[in-house]
Design a protein around this motif. Structure first.
Motif, PDB file in Angstrom:
ATOM      1  N   SER A   1       0.830  -1.217   0.000  1.00 29.29           N
ATOM      2  CA  SER A   1       0.000   0.000   0.000  1.00 29.29           C
ATOM      3  C   SER A   1       0.856   1.254   0.000  1.00 29.29           C
ATOM      4  CB  SER A   1      -1.060   0.027   1.095  1.00 29.29           C
ATOM      5  OG  SER A   1      -0.655  -0.625   2.219  1.00 29.29           O
ATOM      6  N   ALA A   2       2.051   1.174   0.593  1.00 28.46           N
ATOM      7  CA  ALA A   2       2.955   2.329   0.514  1.00 28.46           C
ATOM      8  C   ALA A   2       3.336   2.574  -0.948  1.00 28.46           C
ATOM      9  CB  ALA A   2       4.200   2.069   1.359  1.00 28.46           C
ATOM     10  N   LEU A   3       3.649   1.505  -1.671  1.00 27.98           N
ATOM     11  CA  LEU A   3       4.074   1.664  -3.079  1.00 27.98           C
ATOM     12  C   LEU A   3       2.955   2.228  -3.954  1.00 27.98           C
ATOM     13  CD1 LEU A   3       6.201  -1.570  -3.509  1.00 27.98           C
ATOM     14  CD2 LEU A   3       7.035   0.761  -3.895  1.00 27.98           C
ATOM     15  N   VAL A   4       1.742   1.701  -3.798  1.00 33.12           N
ATOM     16  CA  VAL A   4       0.661   2.180  -4.666  1.00 33.12           C
ATOM     17  C   VAL A   4       0.205   3.594  -4.298  1.00 33.12           C
ATOM     18  CG1 VAL A   4      -0.145  -0.119  -5.341  1.00 33.12           C
ATOM     19  CG2 VAL A   4      -1.181   1.013  -3.375  1.00 33.12           C
ATOM     20  N   ALA A   5       0.666   4.081  -3.139  1.00 37.86           N
ATOM     21  CA  ALA A   5       0.373   5.488  -2.804  1.00 37.86           C
ATOM     22  C   ALA A   5       1.199   6.440  -3.668  1.00 37.86           C
ATOM     23  CB  ALA A   5       0.651   5.742  -1.320  1.00 37.86           C
ATOM     24  N   HIS A   6       2.231   5.901  -4.337  1.00 30.80           N
ATOM     25  CA  HIS A   6       3.042   6.731  -5.232  1.00 30.80           C
ATOM     26  C   HIS A   6       2.265   6.950  -6.533  1.00 30.80           C
ATOM     27  CE1 HIS A   6       6.271   7.964  -7.914  1.00 30.80           C
ATOM     28  NE2 HIS A   6       6.971   8.277  -6.827  1.00 30.80           N
ATOM     29  N   PRO A   7       2.218   8.189  -7.037  1.00 29.26           N
ATOM     30  CA  PRO A   7       1.390   8.486  -8.209  1.00 29.26           C
ATOM     31  C   PRO A   7       1.753   7.698  -9.473  1.00 29.26           C
ATOM     32  CG  PRO A   7       2.756  10.391  -7.564  1.00 29.26           C
ATOM     33  CD  PRO A   7       2.827   9.395  -6.456  1.00 29.26           C
ATOM     34  N   ASP A   8       2.989   7.211  -9.583  1.00 30.74           N
ATOM     35  CA  ASP A   8       3.382   6.484 -10.796  1.00 30.74           C
ATOM     36  C   ASP A   8       3.030   4.992 -10.748  1.00 30.74           C
ATOM     37  OD1 ASP A   8       4.401   8.864 -11.555  1.00 30.74           O
ATOM     38  OD2 ASP A   8       6.522   8.304 -11.376  1.00 30.74           O
ATOM     39  N   VAL A   9       2.603   4.518  -9.573  1.00 31.31           N
ATOM     40  CA  VAL A   9       2.442   3.071  -9.418  1.00 31.31           C
ATOM     41  C   VAL A   9       0.969   2.668  -9.492  1.00 31.31           C
ATOM     42  CG1 VAL A   9       2.794   1.116  -7.841  1.00 31.31           C
ATOM     43  CG2 VAL A   9       4.538   2.904  -8.042  1.00 31.31           C
ATOM     44  N   VAL A  10       0.701   1.649 -10.300  1.00 31.07           N
ATOM     45  CA  VAL A  10      -0.666   1.149 -10.425  1.00 31.07           C
ATOM     46  C   VAL A  10      -0.892  -0.053  -9.504  1.00 31.07           C
ATOM     47  CG1 VAL A  10      -2.343   0.117 -12.006  1.00 31.07           C
ATOM     48  CG2 VAL A  10      -0.818   1.919 -12.811  1.00 31.07           C
ATOM     49  N   GLU A  11       0.077  -0.954  -9.512  1.00 31.02           N
ATOM     50  CA  GLU A  11      -0.058  -2.176  -8.727  1.00 31.02           C
ATOM     51  C   GLU A  11       1.307  -2.593  -8.202  1.00 31.02           C
ATOM     52  OE1 GLU A  11      -3.038  -5.769  -9.582  1.00 31.02           O
ATOM     53  OE2 GLU A  11      -1.900  -5.108 -11.337  1.00 31.02           O
ATOM     54  N   ALA A  12       1.311  -3.263  -7.068  1.00 26.01           N
ATOM     55  CA  ALA A  12       2.582  -3.724  -6.515  1.00 26.01           C
ATOM     56  C   ALA A  12       2.391  -5.030  -5.771  1.00 26.01           C
ATOM     57  CB  ALA A  12       3.150  -2.672  -5.569  1.00 26.01           C
ATOM     58  N   ALA A  13       3.401  -5.874  -5.836  1.00 23.34           N
ATOM     59  CA  ALA A  13       3.408  -7.107  -5.041  1.00 23.34           C
ATOM     60  C   ALA A  13       4.794  -7.260  -4.436  1.00 23.34           C
ATOM     61  CB  ALA A  13       3.083  -8.309  -5.919  1.00 23.34           C
ATOM     62  N   VAL A  14       4.818  -7.639  -3.168  1.00 22.73           N
ATOM     63  CA  VAL A  14       6.074  -7.683  -2.439  1.00 22.73           C
ATOM     64  C   VAL A  14       6.343  -9.107  -1.974  1.00 22.73           C
ATOM     65  CG1 VAL A  14       7.004  -7.033  -0.184  1.00 22.73           C
ATOM     66  CG2 VAL A  14       6.152  -5.272  -1.722  1.00 22.73           C
ATOM     67  N   ILE A  15       7.592  -9.536  -2.095  1.00 26.34           N
ATOM     68  CA  ILE A  15       7.965 -10.868  -1.598  1.00 26.34           C
ATOM     69  C   ILE A  15       9.260 -10.777  -0.782  1.00 26.34           C
ATOM     70  CG2 ILE A  15       6.880 -12.193  -3.479  1.00 26.34           C
ATOM     71  CD1 ILE A  15       9.732 -12.397  -4.718  1.00 26.34           C
ATOM     72  N   GLY A  16       9.494 -11.788   0.018  1.00 22.01           N
ATOM     73  CA  GLY A  16      10.746 -11.884   0.758  1.00 22.01           C
ATOM     74  C   GLY A  16      11.688 -12.836   0.031  1.00 22.01           C
ATOM     75  N   VAL A  17      12.940 -12.437  -0.061  1.00 19.20           N
ATOM     76  CA  VAL A  17      13.934 -13.247  -0.761  1.00 19.20           C
ATOM     77  C   VAL A  17      15.091 -13.489   0.219  1.00 19.20           C
ATOM     78  CG1 VAL A  17      15.536 -13.245  -2.704  1.00 19.20           C
ATOM     79  CG2 VAL A  17      13.300 -12.182  -2.943  1.00 19.20           C
ATOM     80  N   PRO A  18      15.563 -14.741   0.331  1.00 19.74           N
ATOM     81  CA  PRO A  18      16.634 -15.012   1.306  1.00 19.74           C
ATOM     82  C   PRO A  18      17.824 -14.073   1.138  1.00 19.74           C
ATOM     83  CG  PRO A  18      15.855 -17.054   0.319  1.00 19.74           C
ATOM     84  CD  PRO A  18      15.171 -15.932  -0.410  1.00 19.74           C
ATOM     85  N   HIS A  19      18.346 -13.613   2.278  1.00 21.44           N
ATOM     86  CA  HIS A  19      19.452 -12.664   2.274  1.00 21.44           C
ATOM     87  C   HIS A  19      20.441 -13.074   3.355  1.00 21.44           C
ATOM     88  CE1 HIS A  19      21.572  -8.873   3.093  1.00 21.44           C
ATOM     89  NE2 HIS A  19      21.246  -8.516   1.864  1.00 21.44           N
ATOM     90  N   GLU A  20      21.721 -13.017   3.014  1.00 24.97           N
ATOM     91  CA  GLU A  20      22.762 -13.552   3.884  1.00 24.97           C
ATOM     92  C   GLU A  20      22.795 -12.921   5.275  1.00 24.97           C
ATOM     93  OE1 GLU A  20      27.461 -14.195   3.552  1.00 24.97           O
ATOM     94  OE2 GLU A  20      26.454 -13.559   1.698  1.00 24.97           O
ATOM     95  N   ILE A  21      22.623 -11.618   5.355  1.00 24.02           N
ATOM     96  CA  ILE A  21      22.703 -10.937   6.651  1.00 24.02           C
ATOM     97  C   ILE A  21      21.312 -10.692   7.234  1.00 24.02           C
ATOM     98  CG2 ILE A  21      23.537  -8.878   7.872  1.00 24.02           C
ATOM     99  CD1 ILE A  21      25.975  -9.864   6.672  1.00 24.02           C
ATOM    100  N   LYS A  22      20.417 -10.188   6.385  1.00 25.93           N
ATOM    101  CA  LYS A  22      19.094  -9.781   6.882  1.00 25.93           C
ATOM    102  C   LYS A  22      18.133 -10.947   7.094  1.00 25.93           C
ATOM    103  CE  LYS A  22      19.213  -5.499   4.177  1.00 25.93           C
ATOM    104  NZ  LYS A  22      18.553  -4.839   3.021  1.00 25.93           N
TER     105      LYS A  22
END
Ligand code: PRX
Length: 633
Positions: A535-556
């Motif tokens: 919802s933060a991303l689609v609040a940007h005027p240029d964005v129509v739709e967004a989907a977020v995923i988690g990807v394995p990361h060595e530190i985080k």
């Protein structure tokens, strides 16, 4: 010792650890605790002080709205501070505080008691009453503890918002809780930079009609961080504390055991953060019991929970349970690697820290700098270590064990949640440990790993982690949304608490937590909802739709990747990617910043319109796409 695991790599406790520990025979104690959980908890509760004894330990007549210590009266602040004034502990150090620039303070139980009493009077003077909400937006300074305890002392409810949250996130939480007062600081130090907490509050409290007063602790002073004070609304903490408002007796409000203690927002499946509600009696008994047995803290200990008070780990294990237990704690304001990567180890050495609790992401982050930074310091005071927030990978576990713990200190890998109040799956110091496993359920609790139908799965099979017994420190509801409470935790497997995590149990009965199975992503131990970031991303005027995923990361542990559909005709440039990343930081906070934005023409959806995150993950990780039969076209 009864437990002799047959599989995998096992670490046994030393004679020294066993000699000191409160729990010598985990199996016997666990068995008794689950044969009669109410008796177990009642015995623990008897160790604390109550204004009125309970009539009933557990009222389970209206599940999942469980009540504990029914009829009892207390106030957690009475047990955290007032009762220590009657013993030698009044002169014991409650906190050694270390500011990031190197300034220090030592605060005894007596001093903390006096300060809390005065600030409680100030809050009363500002019109805060029993049941009112107070938002606290601060860094790691002793006054955050004073603010929390003073609020609770007068029967009000705090909502601490982590100081890394943005204006928008803070405003949303103030609005939702309808807080009357906001307590903040002029600013704090983090990695040598000023965190402008008051400026953020100024922007957040426009259009928040409930907020009448803002109290500002002066941490930095006007030379470092001038702030704008709105007359009639904003007050300096030190001026209030020196004023007649602070004077006079400051009685601790008598609270029902089931009266609200605090709310703490956390992420869930929808965009709106969930307000987890904890109460005085059960939370006090549960957190006290857990800290006592798992870290085995005693009067010669120096305890350091290196979390932030803004999260549940800080609430339970910096503020409440250590004070109820009467231990000496460390609080450090700044970053672990500032100015050098040995800052934490320097503090451990200087203060003789004996028990240390942090998150795997911090361990992995510090591992990167090499062992020399740790070896520069004498860490022989340490006797026990802890881990929380995400699964600890065996390599990080072993490094922590060998390099930090000198192969002497058992590691308590504690699995729990904002909702649970304290450790639910955890070892105690005397049990054999397997790197990466959180051992077994805590006393009084029975956990299972089940399939879609709720049936236990065979050993070493992944399934859903559920808890079978109610426990005193469980959340009571979602503040203002009891239906969502029932739906989120109690409807997936009726009658049992659904954790949102998946796990395996091995042949030795050891639990291995795998990760979230809902739309929550743990990034550096922080809990974020994909829906919030979307919802933060689609609040940007240029964005129509967004989907977020988690990807394995060595530190985080996990990193956030966002798939974004732009308005027709717009190009996904590197500049726009940067802008969107910063936009999310502004909307939520830096912790929610996506690591990568993938611009796409459309998102893969099922015919019923559900985004196929599985497919996005497969694309990102270069894995096979799998079954595409439900894909829309
Ligand atoms: O996924 C689990 C993970 O953190 C989630 C809870 O997050 P939060 O409410 O922010 O509380 C964090 C501090 C208690 C859980 O659902 N988690 C927490 N501890 C562990 C863990 N995953 C694996 N091992 C742990 N020790």
């Amino acid at each position: 010792m009864a437990i002799r695991p047959q599989h995998g790599e096992v670490y046994y406790p030393s004679e020294e650890v066993i000699a000191r520990a409160r729990v010598k025979d985990w199996e016997a104690m666990y068995k008794a605790s689950i044969e009669d959980p109410q008796a177990f908890w009642a015995k623990e509760a008897e160790e604390l002080e109550w204004f009125r004894h309970w009539d009933q330990v557990l009222d389970d007549s209206n599940p999942p709205f469980y009540k504990w210590f029914v009829g009892a009266q207390t106030n957690i602040v009475h047990n955290a501070l007032d009762r220590h004034m009657k013993t030698w502990r009044r002169n014991k150090v409650a906190f050694y505080w270390i500011g990031e620039p190197g300034d220090t303070r030592t605060i005894s139980y007596r001093e903390l008691y006096n300060e809390v009493n005065r600030f409680a009077n100030v809050l009363r003077g500002l019109g805060v009453k029993k049941g009112d909400r107070v938002t606290i937006y601060m860094g790691r300074v002793p006054e955050i503890v004073v603010a929390m305890l003073a609020t609770v002392k007068i029967g009000a409810i705090h909502s601490v918002v982590y100081g890394g949250f943005s204006v928008e996130a803070l405003r949303e939480r103030i609005l939702d809780s309808e807080s009357k007062v906001v307590i903040t600081q002029d600013g704090g130090w983090m990695r040598g930079k000023v965190v402008p907490l008051k400026d953020t509050v100024d922007q957040a409290v426009v259009q928040t009609p409930s907020v009448e007063k803002v109290v500002v602790v002066q941490r930095l002073g006007p030379e470092v961080k001038p702030v704008n004070m709105v007359p009639g609304r904003d007050f300096w903490y030190h001026e209030l504390m020196a004023s007649p408002l602070a004077e006079g007796p400051s009685p601790t409000e008598v609270m029902d055991a089931e009266d609200p203690l605090f709310i703490l927002y956390t992420s869930g499946t929808t965009g709106k953060p969930k307000a987890i509600l904890h109460v005085h009696g059960g939370y006090m008994v549960g957190t006290y019991t857990a800290l006592k047995y798992v870290f085995d803290l005693q009067d010669d200990d120096v305890w350091w929970c290196a979390a932030d008070p803004g999260w549940i780990t800080g609430h339970s294990f910096i503020v409440y349970s250590p004070l109820v237990l009467g231990v000496t704690s460390i609080m450090y304001e700044g970053a672990p690697n500032y100015p050098t990567p040995d800052r934490w180890w320097q503090i451990v050495e200087t203060y003789g820290v004996t028990a240390f609790y942090t998150a795997p992401t911090a361990i992995r982050g510090l591992m990167r700098y090499g062992e020399e930074w740790v070896r520069k310091h004498d860490l022989s005071s340490l006797r026990i270590l802890g881990s929380v927030g995400e699964p600890i990978n065996p390599a990080a576990w072993k490094w922590y064990y060998r390099v930090v713990g000198g192969e002497r200190c058992p590691i308590m890998d504690t699995w729990w949640q904002t909702e649970t109040g304290h450790f639910m799956i955890t070892p105690v110091p005397t049990v054999p440990l397997k790197p990466g496993s959180a051992f077994r359920p805590f006393f009084g609790q029975v956990a299972e790993v089940v399939d879609d139908e709720g049936n236990p799965v065979p050993p070493n099979t992944e399934g859903y982690l559920i808890l079978k017994n109610p426990w005193p420190a469980m959340l009571r509801t979602l503040y203002g949304d009891p239906e969502r409470y029932v739906e989120t935790y109690w409807s997936r497997f009726p009658g049992r608490y659904f954790t949102g995590d998946s796990a395996k149990i091995d042949e030795d009965g050891y639990f291995w937590i795998i990760g979230r199975v809902d739309d929550v992503i743990k990034v550096s131990g922080y809990r974020l909802g994909t829906a919030e970031i979307e919802s933060a991303l689609v609040a940007h005027p240029d964005v129509v739709e967004a989907a977020v995923i988690g990807v394995p990361h060595e530190i985080k542990g996990n990193a956030i990747h966002a798939y974004v559909v732009l308005r027709a005709g717009l190009a996904g440039t590197p500049e726009l990617e940067k802008e969107l990343i910063e936009f999310v930081a502004q909307q939520i906070g830096k912790i929610a910043r996506p690591e990568k934005i993938h611009f796409v023409d459309k998102l893969p959806k099922t015919r019923s319109g559900k985004i196929m995150r599985r497919l996005l993950r497969a694309w990102t990780l270069g894995l096979p796409e799998g079954d595409l039969s439900t894909l829309e076209d």
